[in-house]
Enzyme design. Structure first.
Site, mmCIF file in Angstrom:
data_model
loop_
_atom_site.group_PDB
_atom_site.id
_atom_site.type_symbol
_atom_site.label_atom_id
_atom_site.label_comp_id
_atom_site.label_asym_id
_atom_site.label_seq_id
_atom_site.Cartn_x
_atom_site.Cartn_y
_atom_site.Cartn_z
ATOM 1 N N ASP A 34 37.593 91.237 -4.751
ATOM 2 C CA ASP A 34 38.914 90.882 -5.291
ATOM 3 C C ASP A 34 39.834 92.079 -5.169
ATOM 4 O O ASP A 34 39.374 93.219 -5.129
ATOM 5 C CB ASP A 34 38.805 90.454 -6.767
ATOM 6 C CG ASP A 34 39.927 89.509 -7.184
ATOM 7 O OD1 ASP A 34 41.102 89.930 -7.130
ATOM 8 O OD2 ASP A 34 39.625 88.367 -7.562
ATOM 9 N N ASP A 55 41.433 93.861 -0.446
ATOM 10 C CA ASP A 55 42.468 92.859 -0.191
ATOM 11 C C ASP A 55 42.029 92.066 1.038
ATOM 12 O O ASP A 55 41.800 92.660 2.102
ATOM 13 C CB ASP A 55 43.800 93.596 0.062
ATOM 14 C CG ASP A 55 44.967 92.647 0.216
ATOM 15 O OD1 ASP A 55 44.768 91.533 0.758
ATOM 16 O OD2 ASP A 55 46.073 93.017 -0.197
ATOM 17 N N ASN A 82 37.628 82.060 -1.521
ATOM 18 C CA ASN A 82 38.214 81.480 -2.731
ATOM 19 C C ASN A 82 39.529 82.152 -3.125
ATOM 20 O O ASN A 82 40.347 81.539 -3.816
ATOM 21 C CB ASN A 82 37.177 81.589 -3.860
ATOM 22 C CG ASN A 82 37.764 81.328 -5.226
ATOM 23 O OD1 ASN A 82 38.070 80.196 -5.578
ATOM 24 N ND2 ASN A 82 37.960 82.400 -5.995
ATOM 25 N N TYR A 146 52.214 76.943 0.268
ATOM 26 C CA TYR A 146 50.854 76.718 -0.248
ATOM 27 C C TYR A 146 50.209 75.518 0.455
ATOM 28 O O TYR A 146 49.081 75.613 0.944
ATOM 29 C CB TYR A 146 50.923 76.488 -1.758
ATOM 30 C CG TYR A 146 49.570 76.371 -2.432
ATOM 31 C CD1 TYR A 146 48.813 77.498 -2.709
ATOM 32 C CD2 TYR A 146 49.066 75.125 -2.814
ATOM 33 C CE1 TYR A 146 47.571 77.400 -3.344
ATOM 34 C CE2 TYR A 146 47.838 75.012 -3.448
ATOM 35 C CZ TYR A 146 47.091 76.153 -3.713
ATOM 36 O OH TYR A 146 45.871 76.044 -4.336
HETATM 37 N N1 LIG Z 1 43.272 76.199 -10.235
HETATM 38 C C1 LIG Z 1 43.656 75.133 -9.546
HETATM 39 O O1 LIG Z 1 44.237 74.184 -10.082
HETATM 40 C C2 LIG Z 1 43.395 75.081 -8.064
HETATM 41 C C3 LIG Z 1 43.579 73.851 -7.416
HETATM 42 C C4 LIG Z 1 43.355 73.768 -6.053
HETATM 43 C C5 LIG Z 1 42.947 74.880 -5.360
HETATM 44 N N2 LIG Z 1 42.786 76.070 -6.002
HETATM 45 C C6 LIG Z 1 42.370 77.243 -5.209
HETATM 46 O O2 LIG Z 1 41.245 77.838 -5.812
HETATM 47 C C7 LIG Z 1 41.199 79.222 -5.471
HETATM 48 C C8 LIG Z 1 40.977 80.052 -6.728
HETATM 49 O O3 LIG Z 1 42.083 79.863 -7.582
HETATM 50 P P1 LIG Z 1 42.040 80.096 -9.164
HETATM 51 O O4 LIG Z 1 42.599 78.873 -9.766
HETATM 52 O O5 LIG Z 1 40.723 80.586 -9.576
HETATM 53 O O6 LIG Z 1 43.154 81.228 -9.294
HETATM 54 P P2 LIG Z 1 43.119 82.674 -9.972
HETATM 55 O O7 LIG Z 1 44.508 83.172 -9.879
HETATM 56 O O8 LIG Z 1 42.434 82.613 -11.286
HETATM 57 O O9 LIG Z 1 42.159 83.488 -8.986
HETATM 58 C C9 LIG Z 1 42.566 83.892 -7.700
HETATM 59 C C10 LIG Z 1 41.930 85.246 -7.439
HETATM 60 O O10 LIG Z 1 42.262 85.645 -6.090
HETATM 61 C C11 LIG Z 1 42.532 87.025 -6.116
HETATM 62 N N3 LIG Z 1 43.360 87.388 -4.972
HETATM 63 C C12 LIG Z 1 44.646 87.029 -4.740
HETATM 64 N N4 LIG Z 1 45.082 87.607 -3.617
HETATM 65 C C13 LIG Z 1 44.060 88.344 -3.131
HETATM 66 C C14 LIG Z 1 43.908 89.172 -2.000
HETATM 67 N N5 LIG Z 1 44.925 89.391 -1.145
HETATM 68 N N6 LIG Z 1 42.724 89.782 -1.786
HETATM 69 C C15 LIG Z 1 41.694 89.610 -2.674
HETATM 70 N N7 LIG Z 1 41.787 88.845 -3.771
HETATM 71 C C16 LIG Z 1 42.958 88.217 -3.984
HETATM 72 C C17 LIG Z 1 43.260 87.259 -7.446
HETATM 73 O O11 LIG Z 1 43.239 88.621 -7.824
HETATM 74 C C18 LIG Z 1 42.478 86.346 -8.372
HETATM 75 O O12 LIG Z 1 41.401 87.030 -9.003
HETATM 76 C C19 LIG Z 1 42.521 79.518 -4.751
HETATM 77 O O13 LIG Z 1 42.298 79.527 -3.354
HETATM 78 C C20 LIG Z 1 43.388 78.355 -5.140
HETATM 79 O O14 LIG Z 1 44.389 78.093 -4.183
HETATM 80 C C21 LIG Z 1 42.990 76.201 -7.349
#
Ligand SMILES: NC(=O)c1ccc[n+]([C@@H]2O[C@H](COP(=O)([O-])OP(=O)(O)OC[C@H]3O[C@@H](n4cnc5c(N)ncnc54)[C@H](O)[C@@H]3O)[C@@H](O)[C@H]2O)c1
Length: 248
Positions: A34, A55, A82, A146
């Site tokens: 992360d 990153d 993810n 997105y």
């Molecule tokens: N929560 C929802 O409703 C939902 C729905 C559909 C899809 N998603 C997808 O699920 C995945 C996880 O989302 P989440 O809900 O846990 O969000 P979240 O914001 O809790 O977690 C996302 C994580 O990605 C990390 N991140 C962001 N940019 C980064 C980078 N450049 N390099 C390394 N790490 C990076 C962030 O620091 C964070 O810890 C994402 O791909 C999101 O698009 C989430």
């Protein structure tokens, strides 16, 4: 064979933590990658977890992270793409920097991770990829950048499925709907997010929201031997809302 090794990008986030916990329970060793909070998150999960700050858009950092995992545990069996961001914007007021940043994290990152896993999987004779997409790849309902990034992830998955299948690699997408995580908390105040959640539950044939453990279970299945003949697939984990009309 020693315990299999999985990399979970965005491992410090809401879904990343749930996915890592489930994979640990299934006997994996898990590297959380992360851009922030990875070490603290791994520390909460015990000694079969390790945290790496990187990153996913930085190819040098990605390569170094994979080298570190291999040096520590000797192998990489599974990659969970993810990490994701969802900046809020309208197309009319789109800042090109926002567009590029979203595509970089949500689509270029997974491509770079896959690229640098391939030589390792060629040596090991196989591997697994699950990328976290979104229901919006089908009918929209988020923002232009997105939804485009998540639709692109399906294209990347299908190409990777063809190119890497001969190496024994399966490549799939898990596509969630709304899940309560920090990603959604950023969309508005608590009242806004609650109203949004209620609309999702109402649109679900099951009348419920999806929880992080539901996503983690689907990922664990696709990484397991039970799913060895599944590749190029999009598994919707949405409580049926992929069938719903546009949810405003
Ligand atoms: N929560 C929802 O409703 C939902 C729905 C559909 C899809 N998603 C997808 O699920 C995945 C996880 O989302 P989440 O809900 O846990 O969000 P979240 O914001 O809790 O977690 C996302 C994580 O990605 C990390 N991140 C962001 N940019 C980064 C980078 N450049 N390099 C390394 N790490 C990076 C962030 O620091 C964070 O810890 C994402 O791909 C999101 O698009 C989430």
């Amino acid at each position: 064979m020693s315990a299999p090794v999985a990399i979970v990008t965005g491992g410090a986030g809401g879904l990343g933590q749930a996915i890592a916990s489930t994979l640990l329970a299934d006997g994996f060793r898990v590297a959380l990658l992360d851009r922030r909070g990875a070490r603290e998150a791994a520390g909460r999960l015990g000694e079969s977890a390790t945290g790496i700050t990187a990153d996913v858009t930085d190819e040098t950092a990605v390569r170094a992270a994979l080298d570190e995992v291999e040096a520590t545990w000797g192998r990489i069996d599974a990659l969970v793409n993810n990490a994701g961001i969802e900046p809020q914007h309208s197309l009319e007021e789109l800042d090109p920097a926002t567009w590029r940043a979203t595509l970089e994290v949500n689509l270029t990152g997974p491509a770079l991770l896959i690229k640098h896993c391939v030589p390792r999987w060629r040596r090991q004779g196989g591997g697994r990829v699950v990328s976290i997409g979104s229901r919006v790849w089908l009918g929209g309902g988020a923002t232009g950048s997105y939804s485009a990034s998540k639709a692109g992830l399906v294209g990347l998955t299908r190409e990777a499925c063809r190119e890497l299948g001969p190496l024994g690699v399966t490549v799939n997408v898990v596509a969630p709907s709304f899940v309560r995580t920090p990603l959604n908390a950023e969309k508005g105040d608590a009242g806004f997010v609650e109203a949004y959640a209620r609309r999702f539950a109402a649109a679900s044939p099951l009348g419920r929201l999806v929880e992080p453990a539901d996503i983690a279970g689907a990922v664990a299945f696709l990484l397991s031997d039970r799913a060895r003949a599944i590749t190029g697939e999009v598994l919707h984990v949405t409580a049926g809302t992929q069938l719903a009309p546009f949810i405003p």
